[in-house]
Write an enzyme that holds these catalytic residues in place. Sequence first.
Site, mmCIF file in Angstrom:
data_model
loop_
_atom_site.group_PDB
_atom_site.id
_atom_site.type_symbol
_atom_site.label_atom_id
_atom_site.label_comp_id
_atom_site.label_asym_id
_atom_site.label_seq_id
_atom_site.Cartn_x
_atom_site.Cartn_y
_atom_site.Cartn_z
ATOM 1 N N ARG A 1 -25.712 -2.052 6.746
ATOM 2 C CA ARG A 1 -25.269 -3.420 6.487
ATOM 3 C C ARG A 1 -25.591 -4.342 7.672
ATOM 4 O O ARG A 1 -25.582 -5.562 7.518
ATOM 5 C CB ARG A 1 -23.763 -3.426 6.208
ATOM 6 C CG ARG A 1 -23.388 -2.731 4.920
ATOM 7 C CD ARG A 1 -21.882 -2.528 4.796
ATOM 8 N NE ARG A 1 -21.155 -3.782 4.694
ATOM 9 C CZ ARG A 1 -20.553 -4.218 3.586
ATOM 10 N NH1 ARG A 1 -20.636 -3.515 2.477
ATOM 11 N NH2 ARG A 1 -19.895 -5.350 3.585
ATOM 12 N N GLU B 1 -19.547 -5.946 9.704
ATOM 13 C CA GLU B 1 -20.466 -5.125 10.497
ATOM 14 C C GLU B 1 -21.537 -5.949 11.196
ATOM 15 O O GLU B 1 -21.919 -5.641 12.338
ATOM 16 C CB GLU B 1 -21.116 -4.062 9.602
ATOM 17 C CG GLU B 1 -20.158 -3.004 9.066
ATOM 18 C CD GLU B 1 -19.488 -3.417 7.771
ATOM 19 O OE1 GLU B 1 -18.731 -2.599 7.225
ATOM 20 O OE2 GLU B 1 -19.716 -4.555 7.297
ATOM 21 N N LYS C 1 0.838 -1.189 0.000
ATOM 22 C CA LYS C 1 0.000 0.000 0.000
ATOM 23 C C LYS C 1 0.882 1.251 0.000
ATOM 24 O O LYS C 1 1.835 1.347 0.778
ATOM 25 C CB LYS C 1 -0.890 -0.031 1.249
ATOM 26 C CG LYS C 1 -2.108 0.856 1.216
ATOM 27 C CD LYS C 1 -2.991 0.519 2.413
ATOM 28 C CE LYS C 1 -4.226 1.381 2.447
ATOM 29 N NZ LYS C 1 -5.104 1.026 3.577
#
Length: 595
Positions: A366, A338, A251
């Site tokens: 969600r 979630e 990243k």
Amino acid sequence: MTAADLELDLGGLTVAELRAAGPQRLGELARATRDLVVRSVAARGGHLGPNLGVVELTFALHRVFDSPEDVLLWDTGHQSYIHKIVTGRAERFASLRTRGGLSGYPCRTESDHDWVENSHAGTSLSYAAGLATAFRLAPAGAGARRRRVVAVIGDGALTAGMAMEALNDIVDRGLDVVVVLNDNARSYAPTTGAVARLLAELRGGRERSADVLGCRYLGPVDGHDVAATERVLGAARDTTGPVIVHVVTRKGEGYAPAEQDQVDHLHGVGPFDAATGVAAAGPAGRRSAGDVLNETLCELAAADERVVVVAAAMTSASGLDPFTRRFPGRILDVGIAEQHAVTLAAGLAMAGMRPVVAIHATFLGRAFDQLLFDVGLHELPVVFVADRAGITGGDGPSHHGLLDVALLRHVPGAAVATPSDAAEMAALLRAAVERPGPTLVRYHRNLPEGRPGAGPRVLPAPHWAWDGTAGDVLLVAAGEMTAVSAAAAERLAGAGLRVSRAGARWLHPVDDRLTEVAAAHRLVVTVEDHCRAGGLGTAVLEALSDAGVHVPVVRCGVPVGYLPHGDVASLRASTGLDPEAVTARVLAALDGGRA
């Protein structure tokens, strides 16, 4: 060749040119692409680290697969910037995340290369299963080629339960899906859980072909080596049935400030200095809501050992890294999961703990089933702190937090609060932790500073802040819209109207005084940074109707629909959430005989 020359070449870059490029040219294009991404994101903000990490991987994908005939899906879609550049959108890339400009996610209206607008993690494999099934069922015409579906999913997104459900189905039915596992050992922060440990073991081994979960596994391969990545992707393309290609990337690759940032490698950033990576100064008089959340939760956790925080891969994004360092055993990061996070919190509350679930407002939906039946049905004291509430700007339709109030108002016994400034946020958080049932505190990423110590330390439900109790117009506003309401009140007073104002610190339930005060006015106007359907305006309408108070109500809020990306100020203005628009609606309602 200069950087300017490379940028000029990118303006007309095509997939055909990318496929024809040799190793030297590919290196030049990679450097130029990173430069374009850094300069564009520096100007407007966006997802930097994830895109810098997939430059060579994106090149390899487009050189091996024939997009859009072959389907390329990005999970999460915030890593699709390079894909946009190589599919003919380099000339428009500087418009990224601006109103009318390029979206920060895949966008079907922008290009045939963008199949889905997936900006919530963990969805790509389900899309892939549906597409691959459709291709299998479609009649094969003469000379028809086998279409491949490729899902690029990060190791963080792979922790989502939906991704695992889809992978189970893909393997079970032997679908022609290439799962490109973009493994950089992070979501926002380092990836957590058993899957992360498994990937770490695989990442450290040599490249191999093996059977994993009943499908072919290829890798790990260095995702910054175009030739090596092409070779493995080519083998996957030529394989029948599901294939997992394990690609290891870094990243923030190629930009020193991102590589050196240990928090999240500049994952999602606001405007910054491209030369140094230093963030631009924020607006004066405002404070990070994450800082307020962290300080208040640290205070509460120090005073009450039952306080524990649950997060779904959003600890750093929510501002909770300092809490993590101070109370490492009392913050549970479950990854991008979630649903699990909410029911885990329910279990904690059942055992006498005081769980606080840190979540972005857009992601709360969600886990609505878990909120409704696992928390609400059991009347459990779980606190939800939802940042990025309301109109959020550049991330667009899927990231505006415009439905959370409507969702919570359907949960029996729940309460919803929103602060107008940082000082009020701390007082509402203290009250939320003391409530006996589910409670949501929603807020913008940055808040006006307010006056610490000026108001009560605790603001229990459902009391509002009142300024006047009789007159022509009652303006009821929530959160930062209280400032809009105040400015509109000045304009209306200048027009000779008597104006009262209410600050709806608690949007649900409404203050008991509402019906009495509303009855003493000709018109009630609600102003909220939320969808008009089911929000504060709806709550006020219902309360007045139930009490038999027949005062006209004008609701200022976001219309039902998908709000595009753009800067917050212009989006608010476009939905009538500025002082001028509110004033105009009040005057029109009064002049039109409605009040």
